[in-house]
Scaffold this active site. Structure first.
Site, PDB file in Angstrom:
ATOM      1  N   CYS A   1       0.827  -1.223   0.000  1.00  0.00           N
ATOM      2  CA  CYS A   1       0.000   0.000   0.000  1.00  0.00           C
ATOM      3  C   CYS A   1       0.856   1.265   0.000  1.00  0.00           C
ATOM      4  O   CYS A   1       0.401   2.326  -0.427  1.00  0.00           O
ATOM      5  CB  CYS A   1      -0.900   0.034   1.232  1.00  0.00           C
ATOM      6  SG  CYS A   1      -1.523  -1.562   1.750  1.00  0.00           S
TER       7      CYS A   1
ATOM      8  N   ASP B   1      -1.922  -2.491   7.861  1.00  0.00           N
ATOM      9  CA  ASP B   1      -3.000  -3.171   8.586  1.00  0.00           C
ATOM     10  C   ASP B   1      -2.957  -4.679   8.373  1.00  0.00           C
ATOM     11  O   ASP B   1      -3.218  -5.446   9.299  1.00  0.00           O
ATOM     12  CB  ASP B   1      -4.351  -2.601   8.162  1.00  0.00           C
ATOM     13  CG  ASP B   1      -4.656  -1.375   8.997  1.00  0.00           C
ATOM     14  OD1 ASP B   1      -4.077  -0.312   8.720  1.00  0.00           O
ATOM     15  OD2 ASP B   1      -5.433  -1.502   9.957  1.00  0.00           O
TER      16      ASP B   1
ATOM     17  N   CYS C   1      -2.409   3.281   2.962  1.00  0.00           N
ATOM     18  CA  CYS C   1      -3.047   2.203   3.714  1.00  0.00           C
ATOM     19  C   CYS C   1      -4.158   2.790   4.601  1.00  0.00           C
ATOM     20  O   CYS C   1      -4.276   4.006   4.753  1.00  0.00           O
ATOM     21  CB  CYS C   1      -1.969   1.500   4.542  1.00  0.00           C
ATOM     22  SG  CYS C   1      -2.415  -0.138   5.120  1.00  0.00           S
ATOM     23  N   ASP C   2      -4.933   1.909   5.225  1.00  0.00           N
ATOM     24  CA  ASP C   2      -6.193   2.293   5.890  1.00  0.00           C
ATOM     25  C   ASP C   2      -6.187   3.598   6.683  1.00  0.00           C
ATOM     26  O   ASP C   2      -6.988   4.490   6.434  1.00  0.00           O
ATOM     27  CB  ASP C   2      -6.625   1.189   6.854  1.00  0.00           C
ATOM     28  CG  ASP C   2      -6.920  -0.117   6.148  1.00  0.00           C
ATOM     29  OD1 ASP C   2      -6.640  -0.235   4.953  1.00  0.00           O
ATOM     30  OD2 ASP C   2      -7.431  -1.022   6.813  1.00  0.00           O
TER      31      ASP C   2
ATOM     32  N   CYS D   1      -5.100  -2.764  -0.514  1.00  0.00           N
ATOM     33  CA  CYS D   1      -5.956  -3.952  -0.648  1.00  0.00           C
ATOM     34  C   CYS D   1      -7.153  -3.652  -1.546  1.00  0.00           C
ATOM     35  O   CYS D   1      -7.804  -2.608  -1.414  1.00  0.00           O
ATOM     36  CB  CYS D   1      -6.428  -4.411   0.713  1.00  0.00           C
ATOM     37  SG  CYS D   1      -5.068  -4.936   1.765  1.00  0.00           S
TER      38      CYS D   1
ATOM     39  N   GLU E   1      -7.972  -4.179  15.033  1.00  0.00           N
ATOM     40  CA  GLU E   1      -8.872  -4.700  14.018  1.00  0.00           C
ATOM     41  C   GLU E   1      -8.841  -6.211  14.033  1.00  0.00           C
ATOM     42  O   GLU E   1      -7.783  -6.806  14.200  1.00  0.00           O
ATOM     43  CB  GLU E   1      -8.351  -4.245  12.663  1.00  0.00           C
ATOM     44  CG  GLU E   1      -9.362  -3.583  11.830  1.00  0.00           C
ATOM     45  CD  GLU E   1      -8.720  -2.943  10.620  1.00  0.00           C
ATOM     46  OE1 GLU E   1      -7.929  -3.608   9.943  1.00  0.00           O
ATOM     47  OE2 GLU E   1      -9.015  -1.767  10.374  1.00  0.00           O
TER      48      GLU E   1
ATOM     49  N   SER F   1     -11.742  -5.592  10.408  1.00  0.00           N
ATOM     50  CA  SER F   1     -11.102  -5.164   9.170  1.00  0.00           C
ATOM     51  C   SER F   1     -12.174  -4.892   8.132  1.00  0.00           C
ATOM     52  O   SER F   1     -13.249  -5.503   8.144  1.00  0.00           O
ATOM     53  CB  SER F   1     -10.188  -6.292   8.688  1.00  0.00           C
ATOM     54  OG  SER F   1     -10.007  -6.175   7.301  1.00  0.00           O
TER      55      SER F   1
HETATM   56 FE1  FES Z   1      -3.017  -1.531   3.456  1.00  0.00          FE
HETATM   57 FE2  FES Z   1      -4.950  -3.405   3.351  1.00  0.00          FE
HETATM   58  S1  FES Z   1      -2.997  -3.508   4.353  1.00  0.00           S
HETATM   59  S2  FES Z   1      -4.992  -1.371   2.590  1.00  0.00           S
END
Ligand code: FES
Length: 591
Positions: free
Chosen positions: A68, A100, A141-142, A227, A480, A505
């Site tokens: 990511c 994540d 990322c998230d 992701c 998560e 998640s």
């Molecule tokens: Fe980064 Fe899923 S680990 S978006």
């Protein structure tokens, strides 16, 4: 105090409109010779440029070791090139972040949510301390996306966000189908219950379950990008684009696409427009734009984490947004996207049929999205997408509004004796709308994972598996959970609902309820429930209740003692001491 450092003058030393109203304090005359010497030393070419060009900070959440984020430094270089070529001064810097997926299921996940605060702190700190006039953030990322937006809202200088982009699809030769990181977690459930096999379609069936896991792990993530399903990263990027804070198409353009590089160049033009028109983040972060974020999240089946992050962004921007707003929007917005995790397509597929702007166009035409909101291009959202193609008539990924997957949104806000201050459920309707079962309580996620590893969760009787002491304070860090939900889906355990004061998640699905508030660590009802109590989750009445009398709950509360804090120093201890509850976004600056 941020306004104090902004010059009240509007004309620069060159007689043109002043675009460097923050950095001018450092660069005019010779009041700060040390600062000017440092800026020359860092590469400013001449005095005229230093005194008139706006200083643009470019913050990428770059680090190696995570698809990511691994490409974000390179995107930052492209942005720097474009910003410089348009006569501005570009200063690239970096924030921390964590993956994540990599932290999932181990103790590292406790650090994930608090990185959102560190990213916001970093963006705010560098922008204000270095007197930048504008800010471009590049998250991947998230937690990166809400962290960047919160940082931008705090410094409130002209800003925009470039999303790092979604990952391409992987392909498994053993399973003979496209795969992504969530496939690995679900396959692990089947692996544990010895049901992981190659498809019985006339092809090779000789591979063992270990061969299949090996193949999946090697091919699920084929390169840079977040992701690929409508998980948290893609959800947040989509919502932020629909709020007007990134360029059209940013959220659906894949990370490795040449179009992502072109977006970096366009961002330089847009940031100049923001400087010239004095478009600031708080002008874009409004009740109307949050409403848009909620609408697109419901329509596309976004992650429950969006609830927490939107609340945090709203608190930071000073916008009134409550859990009730989520339910109100969920009630009226049809869920129309066949996107993972509940559906079969990925963001890279949506890109092929027009991407997020084409969906926005559909929702604006239907009167569900507000196309009149301003954006970082200087135009309205409707103007941005006007020239974008409509969704093709023969596509099957995005259903028509008159024939949705579900007539209302998948995110349900639940309240009741189990969660008086609210809980967040993701209910697509595929699993039913009501669930009653006997409680089985686990203090910490690791206990449930161990029970699953031992194959101890039986099929048959309805069970509500409760994972507690995993909230913002209790985790600490509200970790998560994906492993359990994926393992349960993978093992085909349809008699299970999962409930936690932690989070799930964005890749999780099934009958799941998270963000239970108040959390166990502060003595919420979730701490007082015992094995065998009957718990009912009802998405029609938006309730979650436990069949125990008020008197009995009071007795249990009187006998309850708060857990000993296991983390007493360092980043997590600071986080646990400062963090607000989940119903207020779990932010650390709400005193
Ligand atoms: Fe980064 Fe899923 S680990 S978006």
């Amino acid at each position: 105090y941020l306004e104090f450092v902004r010059s009240s003058e509007t004309t620069g030393v060159d007689g043109k409109p002043m675009l460097n109203r923050y950095s001018t304090h450092l660069t005019r005359e010779h009041d700060f010779p040390g600062a000017q010497a440092m800026l020359f030393g860092a590469g400013v070419p001449d005095r005229q440029t230093m005194q008139t060009a706006p200083h643009v900070g470019i913050a990428s959440v770059w680090w190696e070791g995570n698809p990511c984020n691994m490409h974000l430094y390179d995107l930052g270089r492209e942005v720097k090139k474009a910003v410089t070529s348009r006569g501005m001064l570009a200063w690239q810097y970096n924030t921390i972040g964590v993956s994540d997926a990599i932290t999932m299921g181990n103790q590292g996940m406790r650090f994930s949510l608090q990185t959102r605060e560190i990213i916001a702190d970093s963006v705010e700190t560098v922008t204000c301390a270095q007197a930048h006039d504008a800010n471009i953030t590049i998250p991947g990322c998230d937690k990166n996306m809400p962290g960047c937006i919160m940082g931008m809202a705090r410094h409130n200088r002209p800003s925009l966000m470039i999303y790092g982009g979604t990952i391409d699809k992987g392909y498994s030769k053993t399973l003979r189908k496209p795969v992504n990181v969530a496939t690995c977690y679900e396959a692990f459930g089947a692996y544990q219950y010895n049901t992981l096999r190659q498809p019985d379609d006339g092809g090779d069936t000789s591979k063992t379950k270990d061969d299949i896991m090996d193949d999946l792990e090697k091919h699920a993530c084929p390169g840079a990008g977040a992701c690929g399903g409508m998980y948290t990263a893609n959800t947040m990027a989509t919502a932020i684009e629909t709020m007007g804070l990134s360029l059209p198409g940013s959220s659906s353009t894949p990370a490795t696409s040449p179009a992502k590089m072109r977006e970096c160049a366009k961002a330089a033009d847009a940031i100049k427009v923001c400087l010239e028109k004095e478009i600031t983040p708080k002008q874009l972060l409004t009740k109307k734009s949050f409403e848009n974020a909620l609408v697109i999240t419901m329509a596309l089946g976004g992650s429950t984490n969006a609830v927490l992050h939107f609340l945090a962004m709203a608190v930071t921007a000073g916008v009134e947004l409550t859990l009730d707003d989520f339910q109100r929007v969920s009630n009226k917005i049809p869920f129309i996207a066949d996107l993972a995790p509940s559906g079969k397509y990925l963001m890279a597929d949506l890109y092929e049929i027009g991407g997020v702007p084409s969906v926005q166009k559909l929702l604006i035409a239907a009167g569900l999205l507000d196309g009149s909101i301003p954006t970082v291009t200087g135009k309205t959202l409707a103007e941005n997408v006007a020239s974008w193609p409509s969704l093709p008539s023969d596509q099957v990924m995005i259903r028509s509004l008159s024939d949705p997957i579900k007539k209302s949104g998948h995110i349900q806000i639940l309240k009741g004796s189990f969660a008086p201050s609210g809980a967040v459920a993701k209910i697509t309707g595929k699993e039913g709308l009501k669930f009653t079962g006997k409680a089985r309580c686990f203090d910490k996620e690791v206990q449930l994972n161990e029970a699953l590893n031992r194959g101890e969760i039986p099929r048959g009787e309805n069970l509500v598996l409760i994972v507690r002491y995993e909230g913002p304070k209790g985790g600490p860090g509200m970790p998560e959970q994906l492993k359990a939900s994926a393992a349960i889906m993978g093992a085909g355990l349809t008699n299970i609902a999962l409930v936690t004061d932690g989070r799930y998640s964005g890749a999780s699905h099934g009958f799941i309820v998270g963000h239970v508030c108040p959390e166990a660590a502060v003595g919420g009802p979730i701490a007082l429930v015992k094995d065998g109590d009957e718990v009912t989750i009802d998405a029609e009445t938006n309730s979650i209740s436990v069949d125990v009398s008020v008197d009995e709950m009071e007795k249990r509360k009187a006998a309850w003692t708060p857990p000993r804090m296991v983390v007493t120093r360092g980043a997590l201890a600071k986080y646990a001491a400062l963090v607000s509850d989940a119903s207020h976004g779990a932010v650390t600056d709400l005193f």
